[in-house]
Design an enzyme around this catalytic site. Structure first.
Site, PDB file in Angstrom:
ATOM      1  N   ARG A  92      50.303  51.284  69.756  1.00  0.00           N
ATOM      2  CA  ARG A  92      49.486  50.952  68.579  1.00  0.00           C
ATOM      3  C   ARG A  92      50.389  50.309  67.524  1.00  0.00           C
ATOM      4  NH1 ARG A  92      48.250  54.336  63.739  1.00  0.00           N
ATOM      5  NH2 ARG A  92      46.541  53.317  62.685  1.00  0.00           N
ATOM      6  N   HIS A 136      47.260  47.686  58.002  1.00  0.00           N
ATOM      7  CA  HIS A 136      48.038  48.891  57.714  1.00  0.00           C
ATOM      8  C   HIS A 136      48.771  48.646  56.390  1.00  0.00           C
ATOM      9  CE1 HIS A 136      49.821  52.630  59.842  1.00  0.00           C
ATOM     10  NE2 HIS A 136      50.287  52.645  58.617  1.00  0.00           N
ATOM     11  N   GLU A 181      43.866  54.383  57.546  1.00  0.00           N
ATOM     12  CA  GLU A 181      43.872  55.312  56.414  1.00  0.00           C
ATOM     13  C   GLU A 181      43.442  54.671  55.093  1.00  0.00           C
ATOM     14  OE1 GLU A 181      47.581  57.416  56.146  1.00  0.00           O
ATOM     15  OE2 GLU A 181      47.395  58.255  58.158  1.00  0.00           O
ATOM     16  N   ASN A 310      44.138  60.280  62.176  1.00  0.00           N
ATOM     17  CA  ASN A 310      45.543  60.598  61.950  1.00  0.00           C
ATOM     18  C   ASN A 310      45.607  62.000  61.375  1.00  0.00           C
ATOM     19  OD1 ASN A 310      45.975  57.969  62.694  1.00  0.00           O
ATOM     20  ND2 ASN A 310      46.747  57.289  60.707  1.00  0.00           N
ATOM     21  N   TYR A 312      48.209  65.183  60.155  1.00  0.00           N
ATOM     22  CA  TYR A 312      49.555  65.679  59.854  1.00  0.00           C
ATOM     23  C   TYR A 312      49.568  67.112  59.349  1.00  0.00           C
ATOM     24  CZ  TYR A 312      51.302  60.979  60.572  1.00  0.00           C
ATOM     25  OH  TYR A 312      51.635  59.773  61.145  1.00  0.00           O
ATOM     26  N   GLU A 383      47.544  58.891  65.114  1.00  0.00           N
ATOM     27  CA  GLU A 383      48.881  59.249  64.611  1.00  0.00           C
ATOM     28  C   GLU A 383      48.985  60.763  64.526  1.00  0.00           C
ATOM     29  OE1 GLU A 383      50.160  57.644  60.803  1.00  0.00           O
ATOM     30  OE2 GLU A 383      49.392  55.667  61.361  1.00  0.00           O
TER      31      GLU A 383
HETATM   32  C1  FCB Z   1      50.606  57.901  57.683  1.00  0.00           C
HETATM   33  C2  FCB Z   1      50.778  56.400  57.779  1.00  0.00           C
HETATM   34  C3  FCB Z   1      51.974  55.976  58.573  1.00  0.00           C
HETATM   35  C4  FCB Z   1      53.168  56.879  58.343  1.00  0.00           C
HETATM   36  C5  FCB Z   1      52.788  58.323  58.498  1.00  0.00           C
HETATM   37  C6  FCB Z   1      53.922  59.284  58.315  1.00  0.00           C
HETATM   38  O1  FCB Z   1      49.912  58.216  56.527  1.00  0.00           O
HETATM   39  O2  FCB Z   1      49.639  55.829  58.368  1.00  0.00           O
HETATM   40  O3  FCB Z   1      52.240  54.637  58.267  1.00  0.00           O
HETATM   41  O4  FCB Z   1      53.742  56.594  57.131  1.00  0.00           O
HETATM   42  O5  FCB Z   1      51.776  58.639  57.583  1.00  0.00           O
END
Ligand code: FCB
Length: 478
Positions: A92, A136, A181, A310, A312, A383
């Protein structure tokens, strides 16, 4: 900085049985143009908002810029060879808008486009499915000068750009995502101002969010019209479970508000065709939503083939402090317009080098929520990954915390599949260490270490582990 009081990330898991993923599960890794390409002024590329922002003193840690980054533009062959060594099924990447359409309007720049043609051809030659993200975060600077995402016309410019790229690469690229995002583009770019273009105006942030959504809605049919007939089009959202710190009604309200801004602001228009009523009322002090035309919502809800997520971490929030500061706090730059006083709390759990709490169950909740409350569409984790401080010792990088993070989140992904979520793939963030936005090169997310002085690449232990995971289509017992 990691929190010295917290236990090591590798301790997140107690037991790890072997797990197999469904046949055809799409194992990938992700990057983004400005974070890896460099070659900022090569081949006709002109500045984006991130070039301007990173060259503005005080915006990015240590004055780092993406001018050179990982020099991926010039090291394409090497990087694709590394992807092949990892056994990636998909890669990607994002297209730099100002590289293929300098200035953001007018005809395509063949030289810029050639870079992506070469990339796509090399991926296909290695059996790696290209997954293309159109945006992006690197808006061409002249479009920002003309108003940026708070201006409605930017959505139309984005659709034109989508048409150009789909016309050029749509025969070879099957998977397309419009935006990465949009929450970050809108609320970090125009709200708190910690991302490019670094503006801080709550109403502009909300307008930017809407015009990003509209740009997506206009780009979807544009891509579909220009690309191969089996094209799969979607969007990538950064979603968070949002939970209250306590069971007090004030904390519950804080969680509802942040969930509306972080998640439902995007999910509802895209997948239900409307903005949530509570969001509109929370934002009444900020905007009357006069920038929204009725037909926009139909466009935004354009049918999709997939949704990218995505993931985290999780947000844990509490009501504003009882004693409000004397100056109205909402005048301070914030990425939470209308809810500026909400407090974000931590729970003392292990964190990554970004200080983000490691919360794999939150991934299960996020995937289940999107599937159970919003859509039957195939979902992809576009992600997921972690920054940790890495050291190269004798040409090796041993990064057990990063491996543990991947392992824990893949187990969570598997749990979601077992619960009925149509999860079709997983993209590790990131293939390479890279320019981590306002943090510059100080945060390393890669499975491949990059020495920014020599541009040497070193496969980390986590990368070897990921290659093995792909090879066995699952996780070994530990
Ligand atoms: C996300 C972004 C990516 C990277 C990660 C850690 O928010 O999409 O570009 O910075 O975080």
């Amino acid at each position: 900085m990691s929190n010295p009081a917290s236990p090591p990330a590798a301790s997140v898991l107690a037991e790890r049985p072997p797990l197999t993923f469904p046949p055809g599960f799409l194992w990938g890794a992700a990057t983004a143009a400005y974070q890896v390409e460099g070659a900022a002024a090569v081949g006709g590329r002109t500045p984006s908002i991130w070039d301007t922002f990173s060259h503005t003193p005080g915006r990015v840690v240590a004055g780092h810029t993406g001018d050179v980054a990982c020099d991926h533009y010039h090291r394409l062959d090497w990087d694709v060879a590394l992807m092949a060594e990892l056994g990636l099924k998909s890669y990607r990447f994002s297209v730099s808008w100002p590289r293929v359409q300098p200035g953001g309007t007018g005809p395509i720049n063949q030289e810029g486009l050639d870079f992506y043609r070469r990339l796509v051809d090399q991926l296909l030659a290695n059996g790696i499915e290209p997954w293309l993200t159109l945006y992006h975060w690197d808006l061409p600077q002249p479009l920002e000068d003309a108003g940026g995402w708070p201006a409605r016309d930017t959505a139309a410019r984005f659709a034109d750009y989508a048409t150009l790229v789909a016309g050029a690469l749509g025969d070879r690229v099957r998977y397309w995502t419009t935006l990465n995002e949009p929450w970050c583009s809108a609320f970090l770019g125009y709200g708190s101002g910690v991302h490019a273009p670094g503006r801080s105006d709550p109403a502009d942030a909300v307008r930017a969010g809407h015009h990003l959504l509209l740009g997506h809605g206009l780009a979807v049919p544009a891509v579909r019209a220009a690309a191969r007939s089996d094209v799969e089009v979607g969007v990538t959202l950064n979603l968070y479970p949002v939970i209250p710190a306590t069971d007090s009604p004030g904390d519950a309200d804080a969680a509802r508000r942040i969930d509306a801004l972080a998640n439902r602001f995007f999910l509802d228009p895209l997948l239900r065709g409307s903005y949530p009523a509570d969001l509109i009322s929370d934002l009444s002090r900020v905007t009357d939503f006069g920038h929204v035309r009725a037909e926009d919502l139909t466009a935004i809800a354009a049918p999709l083939e997939l949704v990218g997520i995505n993931y985290y971490s999780r947000h844990v929030v509490a009501a504003p402090a009882a004693a409000a500061p004397p100056e109205p706090y909402w005048r301070k730059p914030s990425c939470w317009p209308g809810s500026e006083g909400v407090r974000f709390v931590t729970r003392g759990m292990p964190v990554t080098d970004m200080d983000w709490e490691i919360d794999p169950p939150g991934l299960v909740e996020t995937l289940r929520r999107v599937h159970e409350e919003y859509t039957d569409l195939p979902l992809y984790i576009t992600e997921n990954g972690s920054a940790f401080v890495d050291v190269v010792v004798d040409g090796q990088v041993d990064d057990p915390d990063r491996t543990a993070y991947f392992d824990a989140h893949l187990r969570a992904a598997h749990q979601a599949i077992a619960a009925g979520v149509p999860l079709r793939g997983y993209f590790a963030w990131s293939l390479l260490d890279n320019f981590e936005w306002a943090w510059g090169y100080t945060k390393r997310f890669g499975m491949i270490h990059v020495d920014y002085r020599s541009q040497a690449r070193t496969l980390k232990a986590s990368g070897r582990w990921y290659a093995e995971t792909i090879r066995r289509n699952g996780l070994a017992a530990e």
